[in-house]
Design a protein around this motif. Structure first.
Motif, PDB file in Angstrom:
ATOM      1  N   LEU A 210       0.829  -1.206   0.000  1.00 42.22           N
ATOM      2  CA  LEU A 210       0.000   0.000   0.000  1.00 42.22           C
ATOM      3  C   LEU A 210       0.860   1.252   0.000  1.00 42.22           C
ATOM      4  O   LEU A 210       0.537   2.242  -0.677  1.00 42.22           O
ATOM      5  CB  LEU A 210      -0.930  -0.008   1.220  1.00 42.22           C
ATOM      6  N   MET A 211       1.976   1.215   0.717  1.00 41.86           N
ATOM      7  CA  MET A 211       2.870   2.367   0.709  1.00 41.86           C
ATOM      8  C   MET A 211       3.520   2.543  -0.661  1.00 41.86           C
ATOM      9  O   MET A 211       3.722   3.684  -1.126  1.00 41.86           O
ATOM     10  CB  MET A 211       3.928   2.245   1.811  1.00 41.86           C
ATOM     11  N   ALA A 212       3.834   1.439  -1.336  1.00 44.71           N
ATOM     12  CA  ALA A 212       4.379   1.533  -2.695  1.00 44.71           C
ATOM     13  C   ALA A 212       3.373   2.215  -3.617  1.00 44.71           C
ATOM     14  O   ALA A 212       3.738   3.039  -4.472  1.00 44.71           O
ATOM     15  CB  ALA A 212       4.727   0.140  -3.221  1.00 44.71           C
ATOM     16  N   PHE A 213       2.095   1.882  -3.437  1.00 47.88           N
ATOM     17  CA  PHE A 213       1.011   2.524  -4.192  1.00 47.88           C
ATOM     18  C   PHE A 213       1.028   4.036  -3.949  1.00 47.88           C
ATOM     19  O   PHE A 213       0.916   4.833  -4.899  1.00 47.88           O
ATOM     20  CB  PHE A 213      -0.323   1.914  -3.772  1.00 47.88           C
ATOM     21  N   CYS A 214       1.193   4.445  -2.693  1.00 44.65           N
ATOM     22  CA  CYS A 214       1.232   5.879  -2.360  1.00 44.65           C
ATOM     23  C   CYS A 214       2.465   6.559  -2.941  1.00 44.65           C
ATOM     24  O   CYS A 214       2.368   7.648  -3.525  1.00 44.65           O
ATOM     25  CB  CYS A 214       1.197   6.066  -0.840  1.00 44.65           C
ATOM     26  N   LEU A 215       3.608   5.928  -2.782  1.00 44.26           N
ATOM     27  CA  LEU A 215       4.847   6.529  -3.279  1.00 44.26           C
ATOM     28  C   LEU A 215       4.814   6.725  -4.792  1.00 44.26           C
ATOM     29  O   LEU A 215       5.343   7.705  -5.321  1.00 44.26           O
ATOM     30  CB  LEU A 215       6.047   5.669  -2.879  1.00 44.26           C
ATOM     31  N   ASP A 216       4.158   5.808  -5.488  1.00 43.80           N
ATOM     32  CA  ASP A 216       4.045   5.916  -6.942  1.00 43.80           C
ATOM     33  C   ASP A 216       3.118   7.055  -7.370  1.00 43.80           C
ATOM     34  O   ASP A 216       3.143   7.469  -8.535  1.00 43.80           O
ATOM     35  CB  ASP A 216       3.522   4.603  -7.539  1.00 43.80           C
ATOM     36  N   ARG A 217       2.291   7.545  -6.444  1.00 45.59           N
ATOM     37  CA  ARG A 217       1.327   8.585  -6.793  1.00 45.59           C
ATOM     38  C   ARG A 217       1.779   9.976  -6.351  1.00 45.59           C
ATOM     39  O   ARG A 217       1.000  10.950  -6.448  1.00 45.59           O
ATOM     40  CB  ARG A 217      -0.038   8.253  -6.173  1.00 45.59           C
ATOM     41  N   ARG A 218       3.013  10.106  -5.875  1.00 47.32           N
ATOM     42  CA  ARG A 218       3.535  11.431  -5.545  1.00 47.32           C
ATOM     43  C   ARG A 218       3.682  12.283  -6.811  1.00 47.32           C
ATOM     44  O   ARG A 218       3.983  11.763  -7.887  1.00 47.32           O
ATOM     45  CB  ARG A 218       4.894  11.307  -4.860  1.00 47.32           C
ATOM     46  N   ASN A 219       3.513  13.585  -6.652  1.00 48.18           N
ATOM     47  CA  ASN A 219       3.718  14.462  -7.806  1.00 48.18           C
ATOM     48  C   ASN A 219       5.197  14.825  -7.938  1.00 48.18           C
ATOM     49  O   ASN A 219       6.043  14.317  -7.188  1.00 48.18           O
ATOM     50  CB  ASN A 219       2.829  15.711  -7.719  1.00 48.18           C
ATOM     51  N   LYS A 220       5.503  15.694  -8.852  1.00 50.20           N
ATOM     52  CA  LYS A 220       6.911  16.015  -9.136  1.00 50.20           C
ATOM     53  C   LYS A 220       7.607  16.677  -7.953  1.00 50.20           C
ATOM     54  O   LYS A 220       8.844  16.684  -7.862  1.00 50.20           O
ATOM     55  CB  LYS A 220       7.007  16.910 -10.376  1.00 50.20           C
ATOM     56  N   ASN A 221       6.817  17.225  -7.010  1.00 48.78           N
ATOM     57  CA  ASN A 221       7.391  17.856  -5.822  1.00 48.78           C
ATOM     58  C   ASN A 221       7.528  16.889  -4.646  1.00 48.78           C
ATOM     59  O   ASN A 221       7.962  17.272  -3.570  1.00 48.78           O
ATOM     60  CB  ASN A 221       6.514  19.040  -5.401  1.00 48.78           C
ATOM     61  N   GLY A 222       7.122  15.647  -4.887  1.00 49.55           N
ATOM     62  CA  GLY A 222       7.194  14.653  -3.815  1.00 49.55           C
ATOM     63  C   GLY A 222       6.028  14.700  -2.857  1.00 49.55           C
ATOM     64  O   GLY A 222       6.053  14.060  -1.801  1.00 49.55           O
ATOM     65  N   PHE A 223       4.974  15.459  -3.224  1.00 47.42           N
ATOM     66  CA  PHE A 223       3.787  15.583  -2.377  1.00 47.42           C
ATOM     67  C   PHE A 223       2.653  14.718  -2.912  1.00 47.42           C
ATOM     68  O   PHE A 223       2.631  14.342  -4.080  1.00 47.42           O
ATOM     69  CB  PHE A 223       3.317  17.039  -2.316  1.00 47.42           C
ATOM     70  N   MET A 224       1.688  14.448  -2.030  1.00 50.29           N
ATOM     71  CA  MET A 224       0.477  13.731  -2.416  1.00 50.29           C
ATOM     72  C   MET A 224      -0.584  14.744  -2.828  1.00 50.29           C
ATOM     73  O   MET A 224      -0.883  15.688  -2.093  1.00 50.29           O
ATOM     74  CB  MET A 224      -0.040  12.878  -1.259  1.00 50.29           C
ATOM     75  N   GLU A 225      -1.123  14.523  -4.019  1.00 49.19           N
ATOM     76  CA  GLU A 225      -2.161  15.398  -4.557  1.00 49.19           C
ATOM     77  C   GLU A 225      -3.236  14.507  -5.165  1.00 49.19           C
ATOM     78  O   GLU A 225      -2.931  13.469  -5.743  1.00 49.19           O
ATOM     79  CB  GLU A 225      -1.547  16.312  -5.616  1.00 49.19           C
ATOM     80  N   GLY A 226      -4.491  14.888  -5.022  1.00 46.11           N
ATOM     81  CA  GLY A 226      -5.579  14.054  -5.511  1.00 46.11           C
ATOM     82  C   GLY A 226      -5.496  13.809  -7.010  1.00 46.11           C
ATOM     83  O   GLY A 226      -5.390  14.759  -7.795  1.00 46.11           O
ATOM     84  N   LEU A 227      -5.533  12.529  -7.396  1.00 45.61           N
ATOM     85  CA  LEU A 227      -5.555  12.146  -8.803  1.00 45.61           C
ATOM     86  C   LEU A 227      -6.953  11.676  -9.169  1.00 45.61           C
ATOM     87  O   LEU A 227      -7.846  11.602  -8.319  1.00 45.61           O
ATOM     88  CB  LEU A 227      -4.521  11.044  -9.064  1.00 45.61           C
ATOM     89  N   ALA A 228      -7.157  11.345 -10.434  1.00 48.17           N
ATOM     90  CA  ALA A 228      -8.472  10.869 -10.888  1.00 48.17           C
ATOM     91  C   ALA A 228      -8.905   9.666 -10.058  1.00 48.17           C
ATOM     92  O   ALA A 228      -8.149   8.710  -9.896  1.00 48.17           O
ATOM     93  CB  ALA A 228      -8.406  10.505 -12.368  1.00 48.17           C
TER      94      ALA A 228
END
Length: 373
Positions: A210-228
């Motif tokens: 699950l953490m790998a899933f989160c890390l793969d969804r970071r934006n270019k700044n390394g932050f989490m931002e809502g995706l589709a």
């Protein structure tokens, strides 16, 4: 047109009709209030039953319901002598108790304890009447209450595992970004309260994927931002912006990474411990650099196009207090300029007020918290 039955308080279980006999339709409308049960067009839960050749026997419905009132309408060819209900509950040893000289506080405790009992089943569910679902954010609060009431670690574990679900990971837990992070936080707390190393060993592979899933969804700044497909929830609050990089999500993400490092250390995986420790440390520094505003003595709500928004909300600031991320001066600033500042948008839901009162307890405002309760 029928019979309104009042069970005295909200309850959960199976309605029973005594000496039910005849043929025809039986319609049952449930409600938390009398008005809801009597509103046959709009009540939330109901049962339509067809009775065929019943011969004066007790009949218990197959589906449980949450209700206080049951309104029963039936055809002229159906009769019964009484209505009762079979109470359904999770048998948990009552280990926590509370009694004070304040009768109102005692009543608050009793109602809260009973509510916890109603929502404790195979899992900790949210809403016995309608949702009857496991929501990660709500379950996280149930775990905390459980540690003081029944210390029923098995239901905590069942709920954690059910929320995680199967592989592969296709979306956030409950599709809500913050609810994924609450899931990690729940494991952090579970270990601190129980010391159950075996459960950490068993759940760790699911944590890692699950953490790998989160890390793969970071934006270019390394932050989490809502995706589709992501729901950035935070709280039910009027006009609360979810745009850009929201500081509250980054804070929960950081704590989740710290949880990964903690659990890696528990299972003696030094490589993972170092990996997650490094990422969490870097993220924590970046959160302060990006969101802390010294003139406001607070974290701002979000970044949009890389720039701080003017808005300050309570969420990130109060969580940073009980995460112990702030130094003494920062903590005092947040207390006075955010938590005790009526100009900052107030929290309206009991769900988030829980955390606000927790933060106020940490900064020594227990008398204030008591009045709020």
């Amino acid at each position: 047109k029928g019979l309104l039955v009042d069970f005295g308080k909200n309850t959960f279980g199976f309605l029973t009709f005594h000496n039910l006999k005849g043929n025809g339709n039986l319609r049952i409308y449930y409600g938390e209030s009398k008005e809801e049960a009597l509103d046959t067009a709009k009540c939330e839960t109901l049962d339509y039953l067809q009775i065929v050749n019943n011969t004066a026997k007790d009949s218990t419905l197959l589906n449980s319901k949450g209700f206080r009132y049951a309104y029963v309408e039936h055809g002229k060819d159906i009769a019964f002598t009484d209505v009762s209900m079979q109470y359904e509950f999770l048998p948990v040893e009552e280990r926590g108790s509370f009694r004070s000289s304040d009768e109102e506080l005692n009543r608050i405790w009793e109602v809260s304890k009973y509510t916890m009992e109603l929502t404790s089943r195979e899992f900790y569910i949210d809403g016995i009447k309608r949702d009857r679902w496991i929501w990660s954010g709500d379950a996280y609060q149930s775990y905390a209450m459980n540690y003081y009431l029944g210390f029923d670690s098995n239901t905590v574990k069942r709920t954690i595992l059910a929320l995680r679900g199967k592989e592969p990971t296709m979306s956030h837990i409950n599709t809500i970004m913050d609810y994924t992070f609450y899931w990690f936080l729940s494991i952090y707390d579970y270990y601190l309260y129980t010391g159950d190393k075996e459960f950490i060993e068993n759940v760790y592979p699911r944590m890692k994927s699950l953490m790998a899933f989160c890390l793969d969804r970071r934006n270019k700044n390394g932050f989490m931002e809502g995706l589709a497909g992501d729901w950035v929830f935070i709280d039910w609050a009027e006009g609360l912006s979810k745009q850009g990089e929201v500081s509250f999500e980054q804070l929960l993400f950081c704590r989740s990474l710290e949880t990964m490092a903690l659990c890696a250390d528990i299972i003696s995986n030094s490589e993972d411990k170092d990996f997650y420790s490094k990422i969490s440390s870097e993220l924590k520094s970046k959160i302060f650099q990006s969101y802390w505003n010294p003139s406001k003595n607070a974290f701002v709500h979000s970044l949009v196009d890389g720039k701080q928004t003017e808005n300050v909300t309570r969420y990130t600031n109060m969580f940073s207090i009980f995460f112990d991320y702030l130094n003494a001066d920062q903590k005092a600033g947040v207390k006075n300029d955010v938590l005790l500042n009526d100009r900052i948008q107030k929290i309206m839901t009991p769900y988030m007020r829980y955390y606000e009162l927790e933060a106020l307890c940490v900064v020594g405002e227990k008398d204030f918290v008591m009045k709020e309760m």
